[in-house]
Design a protein around this motif. Sequence first.
Motif, short mmCIF file in Angstrom:
data_model
loop_
_atom_site.label_atom_id
_atom_site.label_comp_id
_atom_site.label_asym_id
_atom_site.label_seq_id
_atom_site.Cartn_x
_atom_site.Cartn_y
_atom_site.Cartn_z
N GLY A 149 0.80 -1.22 0.00
CA GLY A 149 0.00 0.00 0.00
C GLY A 149 0.83 1.27 0.00
O GLY A 149 1.98 1.28 -0.45
N ASP A 150 0.25 2.35 0.52
CA ASP A 150 0.93 3.64 0.54
C ASP A 150 2.26 3.58 1.29
O ASP A 150 3.20 4.32 0.97
CB ASP A 150 0.05 4.70 1.20
CG ASP A 150 -1.07 5.19 0.29
OD1 ASP A 150 -1.34 4.53 -0.74
OD2 ASP A 150 -1.69 6.22 0.61
N ALA A 151 2.36 2.73 2.29
CA ALA A 151 3.61 2.61 3.04
C ALA A 151 4.76 2.21 2.14
O ALA A 151 5.92 2.59 2.38
CB ALA A 151 3.45 1.59 4.17
N GLY A 152 4.45 1.47 1.08
CA GLY A 152 5.48 1.05 0.13
C GLY A 152 5.54 1.89 -1.12
O GLY A 152 6.28 1.58 -2.05
N GLY A 153 4.73 2.97 -1.19
CA GLY A 153 4.71 3.82 -2.37
C GLY A 153 3.94 3.24 -3.54
O GLY A 153 4.16 3.64 -4.69
N PHE A 154 3.02 2.32 -3.27
CA PHE A 154 2.26 1.68 -4.35
C PHE A 154 1.07 2.56 -4.74
O PHE A 154 -0.10 2.28 -4.41
CB PHE A 154 1.78 0.29 -3.92
CG PHE A 154 2.90 -0.70 -3.76
CD1 PHE A 154 3.47 -1.31 -4.87
CD2 PHE A 154 3.40 -1.01 -2.51
CE1 PHE A 154 4.51 -2.22 -4.74
CE2 PHE A 154 4.44 -1.92 -2.36
CZ PHE A 154 5.00 -2.52 -3.48
N VAL A 155 1.37 3.64 -5.44
CA VAL A 155 0.39 4.62 -5.88
C VAL A 155 0.74 5.03 -7.30
O VAL A 155 1.93 5.20 -7.62
CB VAL A 155 0.38 5.87 -4.97
CG1 VAL A 155 -0.58 6.92 -5.50
CG2 VAL A 155 0.00 5.49 -3.54
N ASN A 156 -0.27 5.19 -8.15
CA ASN A 156 -0.03 5.67 -9.50
C ASN A 156 0.37 7.14 -9.42
O ASN A 156 -0.39 7.99 -8.96
CB ASN A 156 -1.29 5.51 -10.35
CG ASN A 156 -1.06 5.82 -11.81
OD1 ASN A 156 -0.74 6.94 -12.17
ND2 ASN A 156 -1.26 4.83 -12.66
N ALA A 157 1.59 7.47 -9.86
CA ALA A 157 2.12 8.82 -9.70
C ALA A 157 1.41 9.85 -10.56
O ALA A 157 1.45 11.04 -10.25
CB ALA A 157 3.61 8.83 -10.03
N TYR A 158 0.76 9.41 -11.62
CA TYR A 158 0.09 10.35 -12.53
C TYR A 158 -1.37 10.59 -12.13
O TYR A 158 -1.83 11.71 -12.07
CB TYR A 158 0.17 9.82 -13.96
CG TYR A 158 -0.61 10.63 -14.97
CD1 TYR A 158 -0.43 12.01 -15.06
CD2 TYR A 158 -1.52 10.03 -15.82
CE1 TYR A 158 -1.15 12.76 -15.98
CE2 TYR A 158 -2.23 10.77 -16.74
CZ TYR A 158 -2.04 12.13 -16.81
OH TYR A 158 -2.76 12.87 -17.72
N THR A 159 -2.08 9.52 -11.80
CA THR A 159 -3.50 9.65 -11.46
C THR A 159 -3.71 9.79 -9.95
O THR A 159 -4.80 10.15 -9.51
CB THR A 159 -4.30 8.44 -11.94
OG1 THR A 159 -3.86 7.27 -11.22
CG2 THR A 159 -4.11 8.22 -13.43
N ALA A 160 -2.70 9.47 -9.15
CA ALA A 160 -2.77 9.47 -7.69
C ALA A 160 -3.73 8.39 -7.17
O ALA A 160 -4.15 8.43 -6.02
CB ALA A 160 -3.17 10.84 -7.14
N GLU A 161 -4.06 7.41 -8.02
CA GLU A 161 -4.92 6.31 -7.58
C GLU A 161 -4.11 5.37 -6.70
O GLU A 161 -3.00 4.96 -7.05
CB GLU A 161 -5.45 5.54 -8.79
CG GLU A 161 -6.30 4.34 -8.42
CD GLU A 161 -6.67 3.47 -9.62
OE1 GLU A 161 -7.37 2.47 -9.41
OE2 GLU A 161 -6.25 3.79 -10.75
N GLY A 162 -4.66 5.01 -5.55
CA GLY A 162 -3.92 4.15 -4.64
C GLY A 162 -4.66 2.91 -4.18
O GLY A 162 -4.03 1.92 -3.81
N ILE A 163 -5.99 2.92 -4.20
CA ILE A 163 -6.75 1.81 -3.63
C ILE A 163 -6.46 0.51 -4.37
O ILE A 163 -6.20 -0.53 -3.75
CB ILE A 163 -8.27 2.12 -3.65
CG1 ILE A 163 -8.58 3.29 -2.71
CG2 ILE A 163 -9.06 0.90 -3.23
CD1 ILE A 163 -10.02 3.74 -2.76
N TYR A 164 -6.50 0.54 -5.69
CA TYR A 164 -6.27 -0.67 -6.48
C TYR A 164 -4.89 -1.26 -6.18
O TYR A 164 -4.76 -2.46 -5.91
CB TYR A 164 -6.39 -0.35 -7.97
CG TYR A 164 -6.07 -1.51 -8.88
CD1 TYR A 164 -6.99 -2.53 -9.10
CD2 TYR A 164 -4.82 -1.60 -9.51
CE1 TYR A 164 -6.69 -3.60 -9.92
CE2 TYR A 164 -4.52 -2.67 -10.33
CZ TYR A 164 -5.46 -3.67 -10.54
OH TYR A 164 -5.15 -4.74 -11.35
N TYR A 165 -3.86 -0.43 -6.20
CA TYR A 165 -2.50 -0.91 -6.00
C TYR A 165 -2.29 -1.36 -4.56
O TYR A 165 -1.49 -2.26 -4.30
CB TYR A 165 -1.51 0.18 -6.39
CG TYR A 165 -1.71 0.66 -7.80
CD1 TYR A 165 -1.24 -0.08 -8.89
CD2 TYR A 165 -2.43 1.82 -8.06
CE1 TYR A 165 -1.46 0.34 -10.19
CE2 TYR A 165 -2.66 2.25 -9.36
CZ TYR A 165 -2.17 1.51 -10.41
OH TYR A 165 -2.40 1.92 -11.70
N ALA A 166 -2.99 -0.72 -3.63
CA ALA A 166 -2.91 -1.15 -2.23
C ALA A 166 -3.46 -2.56 -2.08
O ALA A 166 -2.84 -3.43 -1.44
CB ALA A 166 -3.68 -0.19 -1.33
#
Length: 410
Positions: free
Chosen positions: A283-300
Amino acid sequence: MPIHADVLVVGAGPAGATAARALALGGARVRLLERSRFPRNKPCGGGITTRALRRFPYLEPALGRITTHWVSKLYLEGPSGRGVTLASSTPAVVLVRRIEFDKILADLAVESGAELIEDAWVSQVHAGRAGVSVTTRDGRQFEAGYLVAADGVNGVVTRRLGMHAGWDGAGVALDMMEETPNERLRTLAPDTLWVSYGAGGTDGYGYIFPKRDHINVGIGCLLEYFREAIAQSPFEMQQQFVGDLRRRGIVEGTSSRSDFTPYHIPVCGPIAETARGRVLVAGDAGGFVNAYTAEGIYYAMVSGELAGRAILEDEGSHDPRAGTTVARRYRRAWRREIGAELRDSVLIQKYLFRDATRIDAVVAGASDFGEVADTIISYATGRVPYRQARRRVLRRFPRVVFRLARLAWM
């Protein structure tokens, strides 16, 4: 007396709850430590692309427990003011309130067999070759064979273990958002997710996420830019943005500071050390966020599930050598599934936000080239995987390949 488990998961957001569910379903004894108590607020736009529902089939039935709002239109606007509306024949995004969504994910983990322990604010972490231990602020001690660190962008686990020193101003965005009931503030286009690039500066963005009973309105930019170029406070900047939207006839009503919450979003890609021995970061703790869209839920959710699977494949959790294998397995898994798109998202962010005209060109491309718009929609809905969508766009704009390649080596 320490409390024992097979796996400790720190943080019960989308990454942690998904990891805990996967582990519990696989037969592991899981303790899910959450520093707050549900239902708890989490500032976030709350947009989930429907490809997440394809990736996690159990999620859509669970959404019936909470308030949702499905949209099939996305409005994109560039710095010049030119905009384009992308429409899908089926819903592309489901909008949720995180105060409700995170609760059902935690419930799903508990229903699968995980034990949720609330008011467990982790303060100390130790990791050895044979296991891990954590201590909470109130003195409780927990021990396990493995630990999944999913405690968010401001989490303590990676810092305590020396796996990540923290984010600098160029690696994190400051998002200034409010979630307000519709009777006080509402959008005049409740069927459309609205995004403006270039708002608040070249590297900035603004958005409107319409919920069924609420509206999320926010503006953000790199923290470095905010510190160097913005004289206003976060609330003043956000209120100016809302005022501009009101004058343009996009929203109506008023907002208040009580609905406003600024927060940080990591936008520099996964941290260098997402796994070490018996500690996996998701998740966010590991930087798993799309840097362009700022979407994080899916990658988390993806990183959380992959962390759980990597641990479940270990048959000898007390073997000192097992941690190295699990860490390697986890890194390989997330790189294979989401590594390319997270890497590209950082390059795209750096490329586009250096020049406002480039952002306008993207908006124009989505407007002028129907296949580009179709590809964006197909990717968001999960009908086309990322690599295929990438090939389609780059065939239309081949020069971008060389520009992004240059950024990769800078």
